[in-house]
Design a protein around this motif. Sequence first.
Motif, PDB file in Angstrom:
ATOM      1  N   TRP A  21      -1.597  -9.944   4.894  1.00 18.62           N
ATOM      2  CA  TRP A  21      -1.209 -10.450   6.209  1.00 18.62           C
ATOM      3  C   TRP A  21       0.105 -11.223   6.075  1.00 18.62           C
ATOM      4  O   TRP A  21       0.188 -12.195   5.310  1.00 18.62           O
ATOM      5  CB  TRP A  21      -2.285 -11.377   6.768  1.00 18.62           C
ATOM      6  CG  TRP A  21      -3.489 -10.659   7.319  1.00 18.62           C
ATOM      7  CD1 TRP A  21      -4.025  -9.493   6.885  1.00 18.62           C
ATOM      8  CD2 TRP A  21      -4.313 -11.102   8.408  1.00 18.62           C
ATOM      9  NE1 TRP A  21      -5.129  -9.164   7.628  1.00 18.62           N
ATOM     10  CE2 TRP A  21      -5.332 -10.122   8.571  1.00 18.62           C
ATOM     11  CE3 TRP A  21      -4.296 -12.206   9.249  1.00 18.62           C
ATOM     12  CZ2 TRP A  21      -6.324 -10.243   9.563  1.00 18.62           C
ATOM     13  CZ3 TRP A  21      -5.281 -12.327  10.229  1.00 18.62           C
ATOM     14  CH2 TRP A  21      -6.277 -11.350  10.385  1.00 18.62           C
ATOM     15  N   ALA A  22       1.109 -10.791   6.828  1.00 18.18           N
ATOM     16  CA  ALA A  22       2.390 -11.493   6.881  1.00 18.18           C
ATOM     17  C   ALA A  22       2.444 -12.283   8.179  1.00 18.18           C
ATOM     18  O   ALA A  22       2.343 -11.710   9.272  1.00 18.18           O
ATOM     19  CB  ALA A  22       3.545 -10.496   6.818  1.00 18.18           C
ATOM     20  N   CYS A  63       5.423 -10.423  -0.405  1.00 15.05           N
ATOM     21  CA  CYS A  63       4.172  -9.775  -0.004  1.00 15.05           C
ATOM     22  C   CYS A  63       3.792  -8.681  -1.000  1.00 15.05           C
ATOM     23  O   CYS A  63       2.621  -8.555  -1.397  1.00 15.05           O
ATOM     24  CB  CYS A  63       4.303  -9.198   1.403  1.00 15.05           C
ATOM     25  SG  CYS A  63       4.313 -10.450   2.719  1.00 15.05           S
ATOM     26  N   ALA A  64       4.783  -7.907  -1.429  1.00 19.59           N
ATOM     27  CA  ALA A  64       4.519  -6.840  -2.390  1.00 19.59           C
ATOM     28  C   ALA A  64       4.072  -7.405  -3.738  1.00 19.59           C
ATOM     29  O   ALA A  64       3.209  -6.824  -4.414  1.00 19.59           O
ATOM     30  CB  ALA A  64       5.764  -5.977  -2.569  1.00 19.59           C
ATOM     31  N   ALA A  65       4.645  -8.538  -4.134  1.00 23.82           N
ATOM     32  CA  ALA A  65       4.262  -9.157  -5.402  1.00 23.82           C
ATOM     33  C   ALA A  65       2.809  -9.606  -5.379  1.00 23.82           C
ATOM     34  O   ALA A  65       2.079  -9.443  -6.371  1.00 23.82           O
ATOM     35  CB  ALA A  65       5.185 -10.340  -5.705  1.00 23.82           C
ATOM     36  N   ARG A 105      -5.580   1.487  -2.137  1.00 21.92           N
ATOM     37  CA  ARG A 105      -6.038   1.144  -0.782  1.00 21.92           C
ATOM     38  C   ARG A 105      -5.537  -0.250  -0.395  1.00 21.92           C
ATOM     39  O   ARG A 105      -6.313  -1.168  -0.135  1.00 21.92           O
ATOM     40  CB  ARG A 105      -7.562   1.232  -0.699  1.00 21.92           C
ATOM     41  CG  ARG A 105      -8.079   2.654  -0.924  1.00 21.92           C
ATOM     42  CD  ARG A 105      -9.535   2.785  -0.519  1.00 21.92           C
ATOM     43  NE  ARG A 105     -10.433   2.003  -1.368  1.00 21.92           N
ATOM     44  CZ  ARG A 105     -11.731   1.824  -1.114  1.00 21.92           C
ATOM     45  NH1 ARG A 105     -12.272   2.365  -0.026  1.00 21.92           N
ATOM     46  NH2 ARG A 105     -12.484   1.130  -1.939  1.00 21.92           N
ATOM     47  N   LEU A 106      -4.228  -0.370  -0.378  1.00 22.43           N
ATOM     48  CA  LEU A 106      -3.582  -1.598   0.066  1.00 22.43           C
ATOM     49  C   LEU A 106      -2.911  -1.349   1.410  1.00 22.43           C
ATOM     50  O   LEU A 106      -2.317  -0.293   1.635  1.00 22.43           O
ATOM     51  CB  LEU A 106      -2.530  -2.056  -0.942  1.00 22.43           C
ATOM     52  CG  LEU A 106      -3.025  -2.438  -2.342  1.00 22.43           C
ATOM     53  CD1 LEU A 106      -1.839  -2.633  -3.279  1.00 22.43           C
ATOM     54  CD2 LEU A 106      -3.892  -3.699  -2.285  1.00 22.43           C
ATOM     55  N   ALA A 107      -3.014  -2.323   2.299  1.00 20.57           N
ATOM     56  CA  ALA A 107      -2.366  -2.239   3.607  1.00 20.57           C
ATOM     57  C   ALA A 107      -1.592  -3.517   3.855  1.00 20.57           C
ATOM     58  O   ALA A 107      -1.801  -4.546   3.186  1.00 20.57           O
ATOM     59  CB  ALA A 107      -3.398  -2.013   4.712  1.00 20.57           C
ATOM     60  N   VAL A 108      -0.706  -3.479   4.826  1.00 21.11           N
ATOM     61  CA  VAL A 108       0.051  -4.657   5.232  1.00 21.11           C
ATOM     62  C   VAL A 108       0.018  -4.734   6.746  1.00 21.11           C
ATOM     63  O   VAL A 108       0.025  -3.697   7.431  1.00 21.11           O
ATOM     64  CB  VAL A 108       1.505  -4.596   4.698  1.00 21.11           C
ATOM     65  CG1 VAL A 108       2.248  -3.375   5.214  1.00 21.11           C
ATOM     66  CG2 VAL A 108       2.272  -5.869   5.024  1.00 21.11           C
ATOM     67  N   THR A 128       6.033  -6.243   8.066  1.00 19.79           N
ATOM     68  CA  THR A 128       5.181  -5.074   7.876  1.00 19.79           C
ATOM     69  C   THR A 128       5.993  -3.789   7.932  1.00 19.79           C
ATOM     70  O   THR A 128       5.898  -2.930   7.042  1.00 19.79           O
ATOM     71  CB  THR A 128       4.078  -5.052   8.942  1.00 19.79           C
ATOM     72  OG1 THR A 128       3.262  -6.220   8.801  1.00 19.79           O
ATOM     73  CG2 THR A 128       3.210  -3.816   8.809  1.00 19.79           C
ATOM     74  N   ALA A 129       6.804  -3.635   8.977  1.00 19.70           N
ATOM     75  CA  ALA A 129       7.607  -2.418   9.117  1.00 19.70           C
ATOM     76  C   ALA A 129       8.643  -2.302   8.011  1.00 19.70           C
ATOM     77  O   ALA A 129       8.886  -1.210   7.478  1.00 19.70           O
ATOM     78  CB  ALA A 129       8.284  -2.404  10.487  1.00 19.70           C
ATOM     79  N   ALA A 130       9.261  -3.431   7.641  1.00 15.44           N
ATOM     80  CA  ALA A 130      10.239  -3.413   6.552  1.00 15.44           C
ATOM     81  C   ALA A 130       9.576  -3.054   5.226  1.00 15.44           C
ATOM     82  O   ALA A 130      10.175  -2.400   4.366  1.00 15.44           O
ATOM     83  CB  ALA A 130      10.937  -4.765   6.448  1.00 15.44           C
ATOM     84  N   SER A 131       8.321  -3.468   5.059  1.00 10.75           N
ATOM     85  CA  SER A 131       7.584  -3.132   3.839  1.00 10.75           C
ATOM     86  C   SER A 131       7.250  -1.647   3.786  1.00 10.75           C
ATOM     87  O   SER A 131       7.358  -1.006   2.744  1.00 10.75           O
ATOM     88  CB  SER A 131       6.293  -3.959   3.771  1.00 10.75           C
ATOM     89  OG  SER A 131       6.568  -5.350   3.680  1.00 10.75           O
ATOM     90  N   LEU A 132       6.833  -1.090   4.917  1.00 10.85           N
ATOM     91  CA  LEU A 132       6.471   0.324   4.960  1.00 10.85           C
ATOM     92  C   LEU A 132       7.678   1.236   4.785  1.00 10.85           C
ATOM     93  O   LEU A 132       7.554   2.358   4.283  1.00 10.85           O
ATOM     94  CB  LEU A 132       5.765   0.650   6.281  1.00 10.85           C
ATOM     95  CG  LEU A 132       4.393   0.001   6.495  1.00 10.85           C
ATOM     96  CD1 LEU A 132       3.853   0.350   7.873  1.00 10.85           C
ATOM     97  CD2 LEU A 132       3.402   0.421   5.416  1.00 10.85           C
TER      98      LEU A 132
END
Length: 662
Positions: free
Chosen positions: A429-430, A487-489, A504-507, A517-521
């Motif tokens: 969760w961001a 968040c990725a770390a 099975r990781l989600a953001v 979230t969008a920048a991570s995806l």
Amino acid sequence: MASTQAHGSWPSPIDAALAASHDGRPEYAGAVGDELWWTEPRPAEAGRRALVRRTADGTTTELPAPWNARSRVIEYGGQPWASTGRAEGGPLIVFVHFDDQRLYAYEPDSAREPWPLTPVSAVGGGLRWADPRLHPDRGPAGEVWCVLEEFTGDAPTELRRVIAAVPLDGSAAGDRSAVRELSRERHRFVTGPEVSPDGRRAAWIGWDHPLMPWDGTEVVVADIADDGTFHGARTLIGGPDESVPQIQWTADGHLLLASDRGGWWNLYRLAPDGGEPVALCSREEEFAAGLWKVGLVWFRPLENGLIATLHGRGTTTLGILDPETGDLVDIAGPWTEWAPTLTVQGSRVVGVAASPHSAYEIVELDTATGHTRIIGAPHEDAVDPAYYPEPVVRTFTGPGGREIHAQVYPPRNPDRTGPDGELPPYVVWAHGGPTSHAALVLDLEIAYFTSRGIGVAEVNYGGSTGYGRAYRNRLREQWGVVDVEDCAAVAGALAAEGTADPRRLAVRGGSAGGWTTAASLTGTDVYACGTIIYPILDLTGWGTDETHDFESRYLESLVGPLAEVPERYRERSPVTRTDRLTAPFLLLQGEDDPICPPVQCERFLAAVEGRGIPHAYRTYPGEGHGFRRAGTMIDAIESELSLYAQVFGFDRPDVVALELRK
């Protein structure tokens, strides 16, 4: 004995309706003589904010629908009500009604309906009011002094803000000229005026673009003439590198203030004519936070000269500070987060607090005895607390060895456990802001997932409040980089240590969290899917009048000046990086959002069209920035669960399958 069942498919008594009904918290608590008033969310009533009254005998009533006590000043609002205290005929309350943004007067002990004090304007967003203070001795019938936000055109940045006086006799209800302006347009943003004990001076906080209030503010003081006009306004303290989010007069005419001049928001005392402020309790802790709403309160002086103050590092507690010795004594109790709303009734301090096992409730501290009690909005366990998650506060290591603060919520259900050898899915969760933080409190939306076997990790990435100015400044010109990396770390560390299933990781996140979230995806391959909620997706559009005035130049510090680094705006925007997108996503958007408008989502979807990425887009009429209606929240959380079920491969027959189009 717990049964074995695949993570994500566990049954749970915490359904979406229950989570939605407990969304939001009490705000803006204030003493009215021997009474206490505050606002409280009503998700089942189209998300209105009820104005709640607690009398001395403990009886609680509220101003019923359709009245909605909520201001739209700077869109995020602020203190929406004030009172003169108890008089012979009972208290007089002045409040902002959300639907038309007019100030209304209200006598709760009479049969009269609230009546308007201010007019309606057809220009742009109209006339808006916040942070009121009542002055019954001013003018023929008394006045209310507050922040006036007045639109001068149709664009969201065509407006002005001043401190104004509104007569209590209703003469301004149809006549804008009856509103008396007290301050000139010295700053683009101002807070309400704090009047000195002798009535001779007014002080307020102001700041200007491109600064945000956590970057730099100024404390302004003016003399009050006998006719109630302000003269000789001058800056006492502050500047572009010093954030002062709250001020308060003491009984002897000094100013108390929170300032981050030492790297942390600490408390200081300042002479009324300025000079060097005196530090009252120097600690590497925060005694305040970001001024996201006008009129937030982190400290209050008591009659005996002591100061009730919130403070902490990552979490907050309530303490009593002796400003002469610097001694700070914390109250006992389970609470790990106190909302920025404090009020004082004699020797009693009242605030709004929560813990990992309880939602926000109204807490009273009797400083004479040290005893605390719950006096309003009491937490009640709607289900067995064994279904609540047990958070673990952790510090992870990010790129370059930097610290990343987070709280991890493992799956928890007394009736179920996962199969041997199966690691649970996790959702990162961001939080929004991004200059904000994820609080360590009970959130039934988190419990909705953890009780079904899905872990949650809330990341207070670089840029978050609660850890000093240097930690906040990590995000300067690095938005879309540091937040994504942090968040990725955390996700990677949870997978590497065997806590989470790496496949099975989600953001997920809303607002600035939707951006992350969008920048991570579109910038990493860490996540199998994501939930993007009322997001920023196109920096160039958002930085050129596609948002409200308050944040219209926020990107200059988060990304850099658009005129100087236009390519950076384009390169970091998820809307221009959809060629890198491979993971399914859910996009949730309010149709009436003035901060992150639907056009951002529509532009992103157009760029995704035809690329074969499974996705869904859910929009909600009547919703702005931040969902408030129970029906919306139920649909959103069930849609999110359906996304995870389809991507992570578990069964959820209890929710309608989300249609993912390509």
